[in-house]
Design a protein around this motif. Structure first.
Motif, PDB file in Angstrom:
ATOM      1  N   ILE A   7      77.796  37.425   9.185  1.00  0.00           N
ATOM      2  CA  ILE A   7      77.013  36.186   9.174  1.00  0.00           C
ATOM      3  C   ILE A   7      77.017  35.622  10.597  1.00  0.00           C
ATOM      4  O   ILE A   7      78.047  35.621  11.262  1.00  0.00           O
ATOM      5  N   GLY A   9      76.190  32.191  12.692  1.00  0.00           N
ATOM      6  CA  GLY A   9      75.929  30.763  12.555  1.00  0.00           C
ATOM      7  C   GLY A   9      75.964  30.115  13.922  1.00  0.00           C
ATOM      8  O   GLY A   9      76.607  30.628  14.839  1.00  0.00           O
ATOM      9  N   ASP A  68      80.752  33.224   3.286  1.00  0.00           N
ATOM     10  CA  ASP A  68      80.499  31.831   3.669  1.00  0.00           C
ATOM     11  C   ASP A  68      81.818  31.095   3.866  1.00  0.00           C
ATOM     12  O   ASP A  68      81.947  30.266   4.760  1.00  0.00           O
ATOM     13  N   VAL A  98      73.517  28.402   9.394  1.00  0.00           N
ATOM     14  CA  VAL A  98      73.546  29.856   9.377  1.00  0.00           C
ATOM     15  C   VAL A  98      72.195  30.357   9.890  1.00  0.00           C
ATOM     16  O   VAL A  98      71.146  29.850   9.496  1.00  0.00           O
TER      17      VAL A  98
END
Length: 180
Positions: A7, A9, A68, A98
DNA sequence: TGAGCGGCTCCTTATATATCAGCTTCGG
DNA sequence: CCGAAGCTGATATATAAGGAGCCGCTCA
C-alpha cells in the motif's frame, strides 16, 4: 479474492523540516539521507518494516505496508516519533490518504494470453511477450490496472481503494467464466 | 542572442507477477 | 574445461514526492 501486497500512502505535516539536521539527530540505521542521490529522507523503524520517505516541504510517503492496519500504525508511529523529537507539537498531520493498493490474485488455471487479449478487447489490453511476459489489462472503469500472466497469477495495481481492486478482479473472473 | 520560464522526463521506494540475457559458481 | 545450475538485473504496472536536466517558447 485479492491479497494486498503493498500500500502506498501520502500525507503532509504542518512544519518545515531541516532534513540534514534531522538525519544527523536520528542517525543510522533508522534514517538514510543522500540528497545527491534523492531529495527525500528515508526512515525505517526496524527490519522488514515498511518505509517512510520524508521531504523538506513536509510531505511524506509510506510504502511497503501489506494491510490497512499496518499502514495506519506506521503513520501513527511516524507522527509520534516526530513529536518525541520535538519536530511536531502534536502527533497530527494536515492530511493523509492512500494512493495505491497493489494486490495479487489467482485465476486458478493456465491462461492463453493471446486469446485473452482478444476476449477482453484489444483496445483495453497490451500484450507483447517479447517485452514483458504479462498481459496489461485496463478495465473500462479505468480506476486500476490488471497484469495477467500465463500461469493464471494476477497483479492488480493503481486502485485508491481496496474495494476497487476487489471489484475489478471479480469482474475479470466473471468475464472469463462467460467464455468457458 | 540570450535570459527566463514552463512543461516534461527521469531518478527513488515498495510490491507482486514472469521471462529474458548475462554473469558467476560448481561439479564431473 | 565445459555444461548446467543458480543468481542478478533488466523488462512492465501503479503511486506519491523534490530535484536535476533537458527542450521549446516568449520577450527584451
Amino acid at each position: 479474492m485479492v491479497e494486498i501486497v503493498n500500500i502506498v500512502g501520502s500525507g503532509a505535516l504542518d512544519v518545515e523540516l531541516d532534513l540534514e539536521r534531522l538525519a544527523d539527530d536520528i542517525g543510522d540505521p533508522v534514517a538514510r539521507y543522500n540528497p545527491d542521490n534523492y531529495p527525500g529522507m528515508y526512515l525505517r523503524f526496524g527490519e522488514d518494516e515498511p518505509l517512510v520517505t520524508v521531504y523538506r516541504t513536509v510531505k511524506y510517503i509510506l510504502t511497503g505496508a501489506d494491510s490497512d492496519d499496518e499502514l495506519h500504525s506506521l503513520r501513527e508511529r511516524f507522527l509520534a516519533f516526530f513529536a518525541n523529537l520535538g519536530v511536531l507539537e502534536e502527533p497530527e498531520d494536515e492530511w493523509f490518504s492512500v494512493q495505491n493498493y497493489v494486490c495479487t490474485g489467482d485465476l486458478e488455471g493456465a491462461q492463453n494470453l493471446n486469446a485473452l487479449a482478444i476476449g477482453l478487447g484489444l483496445e483495453k489490453t497490451e500484450y507483447e511477450p517479447e517485452q514483458f511476459p504479462g498481459l496489461i489489462y485496463r478495465p473500462d472503469s479505468r480506476d486500476c490496472v490488471i497484469l495477467i500472466f500465463a500461469t493464471g497469477r494476477v497483479v492488480v495495481t493503481g486502485a485508491r481503494e481496496l474495494e476497487i481492486a476487489e471489484r475489478a478482479f471479480k469482474q475479470l473472473q466473471n468475464t472469463l467464466s462467460e467464455y468457458l
